[in-house]
Design an enzyme around this catalytic site. Sequence first.
Site, PDB file in Angstrom:
ATOM      1  N   CYS A  41      13.819  -1.144  15.273  1.00 38.48           N
ATOM      2  CA  CYS A  41      14.096  -2.883  14.936  1.00 38.48           C
ATOM      3  C   CYS A  41      13.204  -3.229  15.342  1.00 38.48           C
ATOM      4  CB  CYS A  41      15.390  -2.460  13.955  1.00 38.48           C
ATOM      5  SG  CYS A  41      16.523  -3.338  15.554  1.00 38.48           S
TER       6      CYS A  41
ATOM      7  N   SER B 174      25.865  -2.129   7.694  1.00 38.87           N
ATOM      8  CA  SER B 174      23.846  -2.240   7.512  1.00 38.87           C
ATOM      9  C   SER B 174      23.189  -2.539   6.727  1.00 38.87           C
ATOM     10  CB  SER B 174      23.693  -1.206   8.724  1.00 38.87           C
ATOM     11  OG  SER B 174      23.718  -0.263   7.816  1.00 38.87           O
TER      12      SER B 174
ATOM     13  N   GLY C 219      23.112  -0.250   4.608  1.00 40.50           N
ATOM     14  CA  GLY C 219      22.534   1.292   4.407  1.00 40.50           C
ATOM     15  C   GLY C 219      24.199   1.618   3.018  1.00 40.50           C
TER      16      GLY C 219
ATOM     17  N   CYS D  81      22.649  -0.048  21.766  1.00 41.36           N
ATOM     18  CA  CYS D  81      22.750  -0.908  20.609  1.00 41.36           C
ATOM     19  C   CYS D  81      24.165  -0.349  20.313  1.00 41.36           C
ATOM     20  CB  CYS D  81      21.967  -0.781  19.410  1.00 41.36           C
ATOM     21  SG  CYS D  81      22.187  -1.781  18.025  1.00 41.36           S
TER      22      CYS D  81
ATOM     23  N   GLY E 175      29.477   4.417   9.287  1.00 41.77           N
ATOM     24  CA  GLY E 175      28.743   4.920   8.511  1.00 41.77           C
ATOM     25  C   GLY E 175      28.594   6.672   9.698  1.00 41.77           C
TER      26      GLY E 175
END
Length: 366
Positions: free
Chosen positions: A193, A2, A4, A95, A119
Amino acid sequence: MSGGVDSAVAAARAVDAGHEVVGVHLALSRMPGTLRTGSRGCCTIEDSTDAQRAANIIGIPYYVWDFSERFKLDVVDDFIAEYSAGRTPNPCMRCNEKIKFAALLEKAIDLGFDAVCTGHYATIVTDDQGNRELHRASAWAKDQSYVLGVLTAEQLAHSMFPLGETPSKALVRAEAAERGFSVASKPDSHDICFIPDGDTKGWLGERVGIADGAIIDREGNTVGAHEGAHAYTVGQRRGLNLGVPAPDGRPRFVLEVRPKTNEVVVGPKEALAIAEIAGSRYTWAGLPQQHPEESFDCEVQIRAHADPVPAVARIQPTENGDEFVVTPEIALNGVAPGQTAVIYVGTRVLGQFTIDRTVSAVPVGV
């Protein structure tokens, strides 16, 4: 990946474990300006750059896969449709269900990969017969098993969560710093988002339309007016345009949204207490409960960061098919149709359902 810290460390750990790893970033919009940026979003251009830097340090191939069409259809359009129907959807659940562990996993398997590694903070336990179960992470404060409750047995068979046994996020950040990842101190993403400025009411107003309607009490009396029922959600107190005060002078809260009549129902805080929830759109995470038509003890969680509540559950036949029915030992607060209820037995995620109906613990007139 992502962009992150969690997915970067997960990818590195997968490599350390001896797997052949390929980093994939998901492009979820063909107009990057429509996604939130900085610490408040995910899957933006800057996130893609951060992910690529991490992949370069790890030494793995890196690709960007375009899932913008699927994301619009399965997440954004679903979000609009649910609000239009008076429900409160969870786009992150959709999602995970439709994109990360459906579209992405399907493509990965078609290309010859064995699993999707993320993650997320959750663990997978394999029983003596080889069946995989989804469980909470070791650190409950960071546990993300709730948003993974939509995963099926088939999806769990092709999933990996390397961070599930890590006691804290601080240790993950420290590991990222040791590995030289620039995202080691990057803030967590949050909020929706695909709503760039965070104005959900305005965003929905542009897509659903604004139509004046009545705000009524539980007895059907008009006590105010609104400019669009989609702007209200169960449990809301602020922003109510009430011209008639409550007889007892106490504040009132949104209890129900009725899109067919364009009405918003308000009432006392006590009426937000919910004695039963049910939904027909349910799935099992791994093997289903044995004899689910019989009542069984469990815990129910209705939000990602809510505390689990002891409950009794069962699968109940109706005219329109079976539905998952849950009766909590302690009344749930402010539950809205459209939310996801995730069912736990101990640390195991047993399954989930989208809440279609609720039963108030406080009858009308009380």
